[in-house]
Structure formats: C-alpha cells, structure tokens
Design a protein around this motif. Structure first.
Motif, PDB file in Angstrom:
ATOM      1  N   GLY A 294       4.652   5.081   0.283  1.00 20.84           N
ATOM      2  CA  GLY A 294       4.962   3.986  -0.186  1.00 20.84           C
ATOM      3  C   GLY A 294       4.921   3.914  -1.653  1.00 20.84           C
ATOM      4  N   ALA A 295       4.796   2.576  -2.250  1.00 20.43           N
ATOM      5  CA  ALA A 295       4.882   2.411  -3.593  1.00 20.43           C
ATOM      6  C   ALA A 295       3.322   2.330  -4.223  1.00 20.43           C
ATOM      7  CB  ALA A 295       5.360   1.043  -4.037  1.00 20.43           C
ATOM      8  N   VAL A 296       2.835   3.633  -4.535  1.00 18.47           N
ATOM      9  CA  VAL A 296       1.649   3.863  -4.946  1.00 18.47           C
ATOM     10  C   VAL A 296       1.395   4.561  -6.274  1.00 18.47           C
ATOM     11  CG1 VAL A 296       0.803   4.027  -2.626  1.00 18.47           C
ATOM     12  CG2 VAL A 296       1.741   6.212  -3.735  1.00 18.47           C
TER      13      VAL A 296
ATOM     14  N   ARG B  43       1.374  13.109  -0.329  1.00 20.19           N
ATOM     15  CA  ARG B  43       2.803  13.534  -0.493  1.00 20.19           C
ATOM     16  C   ARG B  43       3.309  13.650  -2.157  1.00 20.19           C
ATOM     17  NH1 ARG B  43       5.861  12.147   4.963  1.00 20.19           N
ATOM     18  NH2 ARG B  43       4.559  13.419   6.347  1.00 20.19           N
ATOM     19  N   PRO B  44       2.767  12.452  -2.472  1.00 16.70           N
ATOM     20  CA  PRO B  44       2.974  12.178  -4.039  1.00 16.70           C
ATOM     21  C   PRO B  44       2.497  13.364  -5.060  1.00 16.70           C
ATOM     22  CG  PRO B  44       2.227  10.084  -3.003  1.00 16.70           C
ATOM     23  CD  PRO B  44       2.189  11.048  -1.896  1.00 16.70           C
ATOM     24  N   THR B  45       1.401  13.912  -4.623  1.00 14.22           N
ATOM     25  CA  THR B  45       0.930  14.965  -5.321  1.00 14.22           C
ATOM     26  C   THR B  45       1.909  16.062  -5.560  1.00 14.22           C
ATOM     27  OG1 THR B  45      -0.130  16.138  -3.399  1.00 14.22           O
ATOM     28  CG2 THR B  45      -1.420  14.416  -4.454  1.00 14.22           C
ATOM     29  N   LEU B  46       2.800  16.039  -4.840  1.00 12.77           N
ATOM     30  CA  LEU B  46       4.082  17.317  -4.783  1.00 12.77           C
ATOM     31  C   LEU B  46       4.644  16.960  -6.265  1.00 12.77           C
ATOM     32  CD1 LEU B  46       5.494  17.528  -1.401  1.00 12.77           C
ATOM     33  CD2 LEU B  46       4.384  19.337  -2.577  1.00 12.77           C
ATOM     34  N   GLY B  47       4.643  15.871  -6.718  1.00 16.54           N
ATOM     35  CA  GLY B  47       5.216  15.945  -8.112  1.00 16.54           C
ATOM     36  C   GLY B  47       4.761  16.555  -9.067  1.00 16.54           C
ATOM     37  N   ILE B  48       3.380  16.844  -8.818  1.00 11.92           N
ATOM     38  CA  ILE B  48       2.844  17.833 -10.126  1.00 11.92           C
ATOM     39  C   ILE B  48       3.547  19.172  -9.925  1.00 11.92           C
ATOM     40  CG2 ILE B  48       0.728  18.826 -10.576  1.00 11.92           C
ATOM     41  CD1 ILE B  48      -0.975  16.571  -9.197  1.00 11.92           C
ATOM     42  N   GLN B  49       4.194  19.333  -8.673  1.00 14.75           N
ATOM     43  CA  GLN B  49       4.762  20.924  -8.601  1.00 14.75           C
ATOM     44  C   GLN B  49       5.649  20.962  -9.516  1.00 14.75           C
ATOM     45  OE1 GLN B  49       3.876  23.132  -6.460  1.00 14.75           O
ATOM     46  NE2 GLN B  49       5.461  24.513  -6.769  1.00 14.75           N
ATOM     47  N   LEU B  50       6.352  20.003 -10.098  1.00 12.44           N
ATOM     48  CA  LEU B  50       7.407  20.009 -11.042  1.00 12.44           C
ATOM     49  C   LEU B  50       7.033  20.350 -12.285  1.00 12.44           C
ATOM     50  CD1 LEU B  50      10.308  19.394 -11.888  1.00 12.44           C
ATOM     51  CD2 LEU B  50       9.701  16.660 -12.130  1.00 12.44           C
TER      52      LEU B  50
END
Length: 344
Positions: A268-270, A214-221
């Motif tokens: 989590g904090a990753v 899910r953190p990879t969704l940050g790239i969508q921004l």
C-alpha cells in the motif's frame, strides 16, 4: 466558566496526547531526510553539469534540514515521554536498524551545510558520526548473538554499518578528510559484501516476504550507488572501472526492483516506501559526479534519465507523505497485526 474548564481539560490531556502522537512515530521516518538530502546532492551535481539554478539544490537541502530538525525533536520527546516504546523499537528485529538513520540523516545534513559553514558542518557531522558508529557497534553485537528469525532478515541490516560507513566517507571527504573517509569506505564496502550474501540467501531460500516488509527491499538499491558516491568522494572523482562497476550493479538492482514493483506495491501507500529514495538519488548523483570529471561515455547518456527518475520518485513520495499527513495517517497507531510487522 465552561470555556475555562474546557481549556483546563485540554491542557491536562496535552502530555498524554503528545505522548501518543510521538509514540506512533517510527525511526524509519528518518529515511525521508535521506531521500531529500540525496536529491539535494543530485541537484548540486546537476548544477555543475548543466548549469542549473543553484538555488534549487539549496532549497531541497533546506527542506531536508527542516524535516530532520522536526524528526529529531519529536524522537527526543518520544524518548522522554514514552521510553518503553523506544526500547521496544530497539528490540524489534526490523525496526531496530532504522534508529541508526538518525545519525546517518544528521551526517547528510552536515554535508549539505559544508558550503555554507565548515565549522557548523563539522560539529553536526561529528555528532552524527559518533551516534552512527556507537549504534552500529551496539546493534552488530546484538546480531552476533544469533538465534534470529530468518523471516525478519531484510535489507534494513545494511543501515547501521553499510549506510553509516558510506555516508561517513562521503561527508568526511567533503570536510577535507579523505583519509578518514577511506577507512569508513572500507568498513562499509566489506560490511555490504558480507551482509549481501545473507540477504540473498534469505530471499532465495526463505519464505515469501510479508507484504508489510516488502518496502524494505528499497534499501537493497542503496549500497552500490551510495558506495559509488562515497568512492568518488574519497578518490577525487577520477572515472575508473571500479566505480563504473558499482553504478552498473546499482542499475541491475534498480531493474530487478522495478520488475518487483507490483508485488512490493501490495504493502500500500506507506511511508516505508521512502526506503527507495536514498538509493534512487545516489544512482542519479554518481554518474553526474563522474561527468563533471570528464566521463563522457555511457554515463553521459543514462545520467539525465536517472536524474529525471530520481526527481519523479521523490516528488511522488512527497505527495504521498503530504496526503498521509493531511489524512492523519502519518502518526496514527500502526494497523498491522502481529503477523505483519509494522515498519513505518
């Protein structure tokens, strides 16, 4: 005698310990450089708009340069000592695309160096550009083979061609070659539009994204605001409807991701949360660049807000990363089981 024996034992085990240390460093850590360099660029724009201390931007760029140099050395050591892990990373359906960030980060460092050494910036940019283009062509060719598991289709697909092309356009223009930048912008823009449809189809129609991914969704921004920064660079900065539209779409992505933040936070904090940093700093930079060129409309209202948000995000990510380093978790073996792919 015992002390000498202990020293010899440490020396003998050093290569294996170093190999284990660097072997646990994923290429996704280069996203830290993107966030720091992006914030440095935002501060340079803010310095022009609000006459803030210029030293702040240069210190941030300096920190980005130190992190970049450290990661480059560590990744080269990784390639030399544990090439099998680099090969496995390159073959991984998610981690592979992060390798391209090494070149993108290098070009951003070149962009930070432009005001200080045009020749040095050119050499570093060309090195990063060649790596980015070569990797992007290689990885795209691999993807075109097909037979990809849809569950591994994430926003990391933007990194080799979209991020690489937009950053190439921005830095090439800063070096005095906007015509080359226009070619790169076109490559990035059309790649983004093509990949966007694939990603949205997967998000809408596929299974729920695993927590670890899910953190990879940050790239969508990133594509819209990073594209806006590139467009401003190649066009000379004159405000127009197209660049306003890019910023508007970026704000929409930001709001959607903010709505999803509790769901994404289950990872989590990753370190993978640095995926949000480049888009967040670009969406702060683009309005400020337009304000410098006389855009005194709505962007002059939301620009300061976006700048503050970007600074708070990078500060939070930096504190998280320092905490992970102190606790020895940045270079620890990945804890994720096979069903939860580790992305750094």
């Amino acid at each position: 005698m015992q002390a000498a024996a202990d020293t010899q034992d440490v020396v003998e085990k050093l290569p294996s310990r170093l190999a284990e240390f660097v072997g646990n460093m994923p290429a996704s850590y280069f996203s830290i450089v993107l966030g720091l360099a992006g914030l440095g660029n935002a501060w340079r724009a803010a310095t022009e708009v609000w006459q803030l201390p210029a030293i702040t931007a240069e210190l941030i760029y300096g920190a980005a340069g130190v992190v970049w140099a450290t990661l480059i050395v560590l990744y080269i050591i990784k390639a030399l000592l544990v090439p099998a892990k680099v090969a496995a990373e390159a073959a991984h359906p998610v981690q592979c695309c992060f390798i391209g960030l090494a070149g993108v980060a290098t070009m951003l460092i070149a962009g930070g160096l432009v005001p200080h050494s045009h020749a040095g910036a050119t050499i570093i940019f060309v090195t990063g550009f060649v790596f980015t283009l070569s990797f992007g062509i290689w990885r795209t060719g691999q993807l075109w083979h097909g037979e990809r598991d849809p569950s591994t289709t994430t926003a990391v697909l933007y990194l080799p061609t979209v991020a690489g092309s937009f950053v190439s356009a921005t830095v090439a223009s800063a070096l005095g070659h906007p015509d080359w930048g226009q070619l790169a912008f076109g490559a990035g823009m059309l790649s983004w539009l093509a990949i966007e449809s694939v990603l949205l189809h997967r998000l809408l129609m596929g299974p729920e994204t695993l927590a670890a991914l899910r953190p990879t969704l940050g790239i969508q921004l990133a594509p819209a605001p990073v594209g806006a920064v590139a467009y401003i660079a190649i066009s000379g900065g004159t405000p127009d409807i197209f660049v306003h539209g890019l910023i508007g779409y970026g704000i929409l992505q930001f709001l959607v991701l903010a709505r999803l933040s509790p769901w994404i936070a289950k990872a989590g904090a990753v370190p993978g949360l640095w995926a949000f940093s480049f888009g967040a700093t670009a969406i702060a930079t683009a309005p400020l660049r337009l304000i410098v060129h006389g855009d005194n409309g709505v962007l002059s209202v939301i620009g300061p807000v976006l700048f503050v948000v970007a600074n708070l995000l990078i500060a939070s990510l930096t504190l998280m990363t320092v905490s992970l380093l102190v606790r020895g978790k940045m270079f620890a073996p990945p804890p994720a089981p096979p069903s939860q792919p580790h992305v750094g």
